[in-house]
Design an enzyme around this catalytic site. Structure first.
Site, PDB file in Angstrom:
ATOM      1  CG  HIS A   1      -0.708   9.980   7.920  1.00  0.00           C
ATOM      2  ND1 HIS A   1      -0.204   9.948   9.201  1.00  0.00           N
ATOM      3  CD2 HIS A   1      -0.861   8.690   7.536  1.00  0.00           C
ATOM      4  CE1 HIS A   1      -0.063   8.683   9.581  1.00  0.00           C
ATOM      5  NE2 HIS A   1      -0.447   7.903   8.590  1.00  0.00           N
TER       6      HIS A   1
ATOM      7  CD  GLU B   1      -2.848   0.825   2.569  1.00  0.00           C
ATOM      8  OE1 GLU B   1      -3.267  -0.312   2.896  1.00  0.00           O
ATOM      9  OE2 GLU B   1      -3.104   1.844   3.219  1.00  0.00           O
TER      10      GLU B   1
ATOM     11  NE  ARG C   1       6.264   4.045  15.203  1.00  0.00           N
ATOM     12  CZ  ARG C   1       5.753   4.407  14.030  1.00  0.00           C
ATOM     13  NH1 ARG C   1       6.020   5.606  13.538  1.00  0.00           N
ATOM     14  NH2 ARG C   1       4.998   3.580  13.359  1.00  0.00           N
TER      15      ARG C   1
ATOM     16  CG  ASN D   1       2.404   4.053   6.634  1.00  0.00           C
ATOM     17  OD1 ASN D   1       3.578   3.669   6.562  1.00  0.00           O
ATOM     18  ND2 ASN D   1       1.597   3.683   7.611  1.00  0.00           N
TER      19      ASN D   1
ATOM     20  CG  ASP E   1      -1.676   4.571   2.865  1.00  0.00           C
ATOM     21  OD1 ASP E   1      -2.453   4.137   2.036  1.00  0.00           O
ATOM     22  OD2 ASP E   1      -1.434   4.017   3.958  1.00  0.00           O
TER      23      ASP E   1
ATOM     24  CD  GLU F   1      -4.777   7.714   6.072  1.00  0.00           C
ATOM     25  OE1 GLU F   1      -5.509   6.720   6.018  1.00  0.00           O
ATOM     26  OE2 GLU F   1      -4.252   8.091   7.134  1.00  0.00           O
TER      27      GLU F   1
END
Ligand SMILES: *[C@@H]1O[C@H](CO)[C@@H](O)[C@H](O)[C@H]1NC(C)=O
Ligand SMILES: *[C@@H]1O[C@H](CO)[C@@H](O)[C@H](O)[C@H]1NC(C)=O
Ligand SMILES: *[C@@H]1O[C@H](CO)[C@@H](O)[C@H](O)[C@H]1NC(C)=O
Length: 291
Positions: free
Chosen positions: A121, A104, A276, A123, A106, A108
């Site tokens: 956004h 995918e 993270r 990804n 992306d 957004e």
């Protein structure tokens, strides 16, 4: 609350802007290229196929997908995003394959209060795994005019472009152990929905339904791409002379523009989020000079 009189100035912006739409000349035709898949009458093909609108109200959002599946190509779409108070709304525009280990790519667009910046956004999922977010603000108001959002996907790299300015590059590092999308055909999808648990300022700003319906507009969809059907596959050749998607990489000028976007407009980069990934950042972060 749905009468025109009761709607605030910021909501009313939506209404006046929607009257100025029909000036875009376009070659592509949404009737030929896409299927509306969600939201009934909320998704509309207008102006003899040259324009498409999605809308969102308290009952439902709406969406569409391309009829064709693509395996590499350059996909361009002009979009005018929800204007006025778009907080809590998400306009997604992406390529995706089907199934468990899907790929995918992306875009957004996360709405915001009137006058506050949208967040773009992005990804990339490969073999079902994403967690590769990068976010940007834009150098223009994406609700005033149409702007072109493109994905170039070729065997060397994936390039996200905004008005032909590269904002993100994901290189093919498969030889060094990072999966790259190159065998699963993808469709183009777009949808408009509300995700106010997280979309705007991390969920602080909720969708204000008295501003509904929220509307986004699309035009000039172009897919210069290899299309895949059950029996065959074929490729549209050069997109045009300047931007031959099949070999498009980043020349010195594009690298300079990418750095400009990264320096002034990037607001989140997973590769810089050391907290993270206490066990070490994803492999591509260490391999790519663009991350
Ligand atoms: C929602 O929008 C309406 C109309 O603009 C406004 O009167 C109201 O205060 C807004 N609600 C919230 C929670 O901001
Ligand atoms: C909304 O505006 C705030 C304040 O300017 C900003 O921090 C945020 O990135 C913007 N975008 C979203 C989707 O919250
Ligand atoms: C594109 O390239 C072809 C072949 O090199 C050339 O004949 C044509 O004039 C070019 N078109 C434009 C718009 O530059």
């Amino acid at each position: 609350m749905t009468t025109l009189m009761g709607v605030s100035a910021s909501c009313r912006l939506i209404i006046s802007l929607s009257l100025t739409l029909f000036f875009i000349a376009s070659a592509a035709n949404f009737h030929d290229d896409i299927d509306i898949t969600w939201g009934d009458h909320r998704a509309k093909i207008l102006n003899k196929g040259k324009m498409l609108s999605l809308s969102l109200d308290q009952v439902s959002g709406s969406g569409f997908q391309s009829k064709a599946e693509y395996l590499f190509g350059r996909i361009d779409m002009q979009i005018k995003l929800v204007s006025g108070n778009s907080a809590g709304t998400v306009t997604a525009y992406y390529l995706s394959s089907l199934g468990l280990n899907h790929d995918e790519i992306d875009f957004e667009f996360l709405g915001n209060l009137s006058g506050e910046p949208y967040t773009v956004h992005t990804n990339v999922y490969t073999q079902g795994k994403g967690d590769r977010e990068q976010q940007f603000h834009l150098w223009f108001d994406p609700t005033k005019h149409f702007h072109t959002y493109s994905i170039v996907w070729n065997p060397q790299s994936i390039i996200f472009l905004v008005d032909n300015i590269p904002v993100r590059v994901f290189e093919n590092n498969e030889a060094r152990g990072v999966p790259f999308p190159q065998s699963q055909p993808m469709r183009v999808y777009s949808s408009l929905w509300s995700a106010d648990q997280w979309a705007t300022r991390g969920g602080l700003e909720k969708t204000n339904w008295s501003c509904a319906p929220f509307k986004a507009y699309y035009s000039n969809f172009k897919a210069a791409a290899c299309t895949v059907s059950a029996s065959s596959s074929s490729c549209a050749s050069l997109y045009n002379n300047e931007t031959n998607w099949e070999t498009l990489g980043l020349d010195a000028d594009s690298r300079r523009r990418l750095r400009w976007v990264q320096k002034y407009y990037m607001i989140y980069n997973y590769c810089k989020d050391y907290k993270r990934f206490p066990q070490g950042r994803p492999r591509e972060c260490r391999l790519s000079r663009f991350l």
